[in-house]
Structure formats: structure tokens, C-alpha cells
Write an enzyme that holds these catalytic residues in place. Structure first.
Site, PDB file in Angstrom:
ATOM      1  N   SER A 138     -12.991  -7.229  -3.387  1.00 44.68           N
ATOM      2  CA  SER A 138     -12.623  -6.345  -2.287  1.00 44.68           C
ATOM      3  C   SER A 138     -12.705  -7.064  -1.478  1.00 44.68           C
ATOM      4  O   SER A 138     -12.784  -6.556  -0.096  1.00 44.68           O
ATOM      5  CB  SER A 138     -13.092  -4.788  -2.105  1.00 44.68           C
ATOM      6  OG  SER A 138     -12.697  -3.880  -3.219  1.00 44.68           O
ATOM      7  N   LYS A 148     -10.245  -6.725   1.470  1.00 50.54           N
ATOM      8  CA  LYS A 148      -9.152  -6.399   2.616  1.00 50.54           C
ATOM      9  C   LYS A 148     -10.320  -6.981   3.515  1.00 50.54           C
ATOM     10  O   LYS A 148      -9.818  -5.652   5.150  1.00 50.54           O
ATOM     11  CB  LYS A 148     -10.818  -4.560   2.676  1.00 50.54           C
ATOM     12  CG  LYS A 148     -10.408  -3.901   0.815  1.00 50.54           C
ATOM     13  CD  LYS A 148     -11.220  -2.810   0.363  1.00 50.54           C
ATOM     14  CE  LYS A 148     -11.022  -1.630  -0.849  1.00 50.54           C
ATOM     15  NZ  LYS A 148     -11.049  -2.520  -1.917  1.00 50.54           N
ATOM     16  N   SER A 177     -15.264   0.839   0.719  1.00 53.01           N
ATOM     17  CA  SER A 177     -14.106  -0.093   0.423  1.00 53.01           C
ATOM     18  C   SER A 177     -13.365   0.623  -0.808  1.00 53.01           C
ATOM     19  O   SER A 177     -13.121   0.699  -2.230  1.00 53.01           O
ATOM     20  CB  SER A 177     -15.109  -1.098  -1.239  1.00 53.01           C
ATOM     21  OG  SER A 177     -14.078  -2.205  -1.526  1.00 53.01           O
ATOM     22  N   LYS A 208     -19.174  -7.414   4.097  1.00 51.54           N
ATOM     23  CA  LYS A 208     -18.169  -7.244   2.450  1.00 51.54           C
ATOM     24  C   LYS A 208     -18.676  -7.405   1.865  1.00 51.54           C
ATOM     25  O   LYS A 208     -18.944  -7.980   0.914  1.00 51.54           O
ATOM     26  CB  LYS A 208     -16.764  -7.059   3.190  1.00 51.54           C
ATOM     27  CG  LYS A 208     -15.590  -6.446   2.000  1.00 51.54           C
ATOM     28  CD  LYS A 208     -15.743  -4.900   2.216  1.00 51.54           C
ATOM     29  CE  LYS A 208     -14.465  -3.796   1.431  1.00 51.54           C
ATOM     30  NZ  LYS A 208     -15.910  -3.551   0.719  1.00 51.54           N
TER      31      LYS A 208
END
Length: 406
Positions: free
Chosen positions: A68, A71, A132, A254
Site C-alpha cells: 500500500s 497509494k 489505507s 504510509k
């Protein structure tokens, strides 16, 4: 050999060894780089986001799944399109039946979305980075009408804009292609997954720090509220969270997790007033490993404001030497436990051992380079060098030099 001769030979050898140790030039002592910590990750890097200086790296050029963390590329594209007027933060995007169904999949990271309900671009961005949320990211990626294939093309273009070299994208989320359901790429295998090197993930972090204030704003929020329910951040290193470090203020960014990627995390932290980007990939404990990287930076590097200089020999000049130096002082990191001295190099990285008269002060004579202090662009830390004073040629040619400006 007689015992007394053996004794004398041993004594002479001992004195020779001691003398060699004591008389070694001061500059050669303590030059071994500090041992880097054994961080329990497959790949990692720590970089000063302002000047690109690498402070730690391990397998940083190995291309690995990123889950992720993908993203963030999606969010950078969306913020760019907002800035270009192609999207608006308050613009609403209606959720389809397939997207709503995907949002209910408990095997994924999700926030439940209602079929037919609309959410703003702002809300979708927040869901994507804070929780997320996979399905929310799918909705966000088609906010401008793009198909999966079209958005992947945008991701490739953004990666190049960020300066990446080794990467592969299959979707805006970071899932395996097969887990994307009807949103998967038809020309890719089900187990295909987005990948980058730790170096390229760090380049992404640098780009966001310089160009994407919206993403940074959302990435440091500790929760997001959707349809009356509050969802906490997955980044527990943010201030006030359970894994927040003491020495460093974490301002994002993140997490990422998958079977292939393991635990991943890209952080943006501020230490000594400088923005530091760290990346850990396939970590046993991503937050513990990230703390380890910041601790290493604190222990082994010092931020110094310097105006590096070097004394250079001048051939065929009225004076034998000249000081070359940077135009102004600047801040950069130097090892805390060893001395490094800049060398003068040309634009191709070759050592300049001497200068030839005439030498002027207006044009750079080369680059003051720290060969062991590397930047994320793959070259040593270097600063343009200028002569501190003019050096005219010896002999009759010096008369001409006096009359000309160089």
C-alpha cells in the site's frame, strides 16, 4: 640461533611495530566508517529530503513489492490534477456496486462504502492515506474517468517525474492483481504486484515533501470519520500515538502490508530541523526498524554548517597556491566519529591535483566532493568550488593578465 640474538630480534620487531603505530599520520586514524546497525529488514534507506544525502542504506537498489505504499503515487497524481484544475477537492464521486462490494472485503484494508453514495475527492484521499482503504483508492483513481489501465499509465508517468528508475505498477492500490477483482489488469498475472526499490520509494517521499502539501496534511492526521464512524490511522509513529519516537517528530507517511511485501513503511520525520525520509521493506517490525534508523542517524551523523575549502597548487602562476572554496556556507551531514576531507574533482568525477594559471574567481574551477558521502541520485555530495583570489601567470604573460578581467 643463540637465545640472546632471538631476544634482540624480537625487541627490534616490537619497537618497529610501535613506531609505525605512533608515527602514523593523524589524518589516517579513525577513518573506518561506523558499523551500520543490522536492521531486520530486506531493504531500507534513510535520506535527508532537503539535499538528498543518504544517511543509511541496505539493499536499497533491490526491487521489491511495496504493497500500500503504492497509494502515495496515486495521491500525488490526484493532488497534481487538483492543482491543474482537472479535479476539485469538493467534487463528489459516486460509489458503484462493485466498489461497495470490494469495500466490504475483510481480507483487505477497508472502510465500508455504500453503493450509490457519493464521497468527495478530499474524503477519498483521507481514507486512502489514513486508513489505507483499498476500495476508496479504487474510487479515487477513477475520479477523473480513468480505467485501471489508464491510471496505471499515469502512475508510470508520475514515477518518472519523481525520478524513479526501477518500478512496476499494476494498480493504484498495491494489491496483487488477482485481488483487484473486476478492476484487475487483464494482461497481467494474478500474482503480479507493484514493486519499487527502497531508493525509489525514498525519491517518492522527497517529491511529496517538496510538492504535495495536501498529501502531507492528510498523512499526519490521526483519524478519519466516514458515515459517522471514526477510523484511526495505521501510522502509530505519529505524535501522540503509541510508537511515537522522542527525538524525531514524525509527520507521515504510509504503511504497506502484503504476503510478498511483508511489513513496509515510509516515514517523514523532522530531526535537527531537517526533513528525513526513511523506508523499510519486508520488516519484522516496521516501526521498531524505523526507530532504529533514526537512532543511527542521531548517533552517527552531525548536521554541520560549513563552507568547504581546499588549498590547491597552481602551475605557472605568480603564486604557488590558492584556496578554492564554496561560494557560501551550507548545511549537510558529516560522520560524527570520523573525519572526511573534500577533494577537488572535475565534472566527470576525475581528481584535480593542480590548477593552471591564470585562475579567476568568477567561474568554478571544479567541485569540492566528499567521495564517501553519497546522495540519492547516485553521486557523491559535491559543491561548486571557486578560487578565493586571482592567480596571474608568471613572466611577461602576467602583464596581460593584470589588464584583463577573468
Amino acid at each position: 640461533m643463540k637465545p640472546i640474538k632471538r631476544l634482540w630480534l624480537a625487541l627490534v620487531l616490537l619497537i618497529t611495530i610501535l613506531f609505525a603505530t605512533i608515527s602514523a599520520p593523524i589524518g589516517t586514524l579513525n577513518v573506518k566508517a561506523a558499523d551500520a546497525p543490522e536492521v531486520n529488514v530486506r531493504a531500507a534507506i534513510a535520506v535527508d529530503a532537503q539535499n538528498g544525502q543518504i544517511l543509511y542504506q541496505k539493499n536499497a537498489q533491490q526491487q521489491l513489492p511495496i504493497a500500500s505504499m503504492s497509494k502515495l503515487v496515486t495521491l500525488a497524481i490526484i493532488e497534481q490534477e487538483v492543482n491543474q484544475g482537472k479535479l476539485k477537492l469538493g467534487q463528489k464521486v459516486k460509489v458503484t456496486k462493485a466498489e461497495a462490494k470490494m469495500s466490504e472485503n475483510k481480507d483487505l484494508s477497508n472502510i465500508p462504502l455504500r453503493d450509490g453514495q457519493s464521497y468527495t475527492v478530499r474524503q477519498l484521499m483521507q481514507m486512502s492515506v489514513i486508513k489505507s482503504a483499498d476500495a476508496a483508492t479504487v474510487v479515487l483513481a477513477r475520479a477523473n474517468g480513468d480505467s485501471s489501465q489508464e491510471f496505471v499509465q499515469k502512475m508510470n508517468k508520475m514515477a518518472a517525474q519523481m525520478g524513479m528508475k526501477k518500478y512496476r505498477f499494476y494498480n493504484p492500490v498495491g494489491l496483487e492483481n488477482g485481488d483487484m477483482g473486476q478492476f484487475k489488469l487483464k494482461n497481467a498475472s494474478n500474482d503480479a504486484e507493484n514493486s519499487m526499490t527502497a531508493t525509489d520509494v525514498a525519491k517518492m517521499g522527497r517529491y511529496l515533501q517538496k510538492n504535495d502539501p495536501l498529501v502531507l496534511q492528510y498523512a499526519k492526521q490521526t483519524s478519519v470519520s466516514v458515515d459517522g464512524k471514526k477510523y484511526p490511522t495505521l501510522n502509530t509513529m505519529l505524535p501522540g500515538q503509541k510508537d511515537a519516537p522522542r527525538q524525531v517528530k514524525i509527520a507521515g507517511l504510509k504503511t504497506g502490508t502484503s504476503d510478498k511485501a511483508g511489513q513496509c513503511f515510509i516515514s517523514l520525520g523532522y530531526y535537527e530541523g531537517r526533513p528525513i525520509v526513511t523506508v523499510v521493506m519486508h520488516a519484522a517490525d516496521r516501526f521498531a526498524s524505523t526507530k532504529q534508523l533514526y537512532q543511527y542517524v542521531a548517533n552517527e551523523w552531525q548536521l554541520k554548517e560549513q563552507r568547504p575549502q581546499q588549498v590547491m597548487v597552481v602551475n605557472k602562476g605568480r603564486q604557488a597556491n590558492v584556496v578554492v572554496q564554496a561560494k557560501q556556507s551550507t548545511k549537510y551531514w558529516l560522520p560524527a566519529k570520523r573525519t572526511v576531507t573534500p577533494l577537488l574533482e572535475d565534472g566527470q568525477g576525475k581528481d584535480i591535483t593542480s590548477l593552471k594559471a591564470p585562475v579567476g574567481t568568477k567561474k568554478p574551477v571544479g567541485y569540492l566532493t566528499y567521495p564517501t558521502v553519497m546522495t540519492i541520485d547516485g553521486h557523491p555530495m559535491q559543491i561548486k568550488a571557486y578560487a578565493q583570489s586571482r592567480v596571474i601567470r608568471s613572466g611577461i604573460l602576467g602583464l596581460w593578465d593584470r589588464l584583463t578581467k577573468f
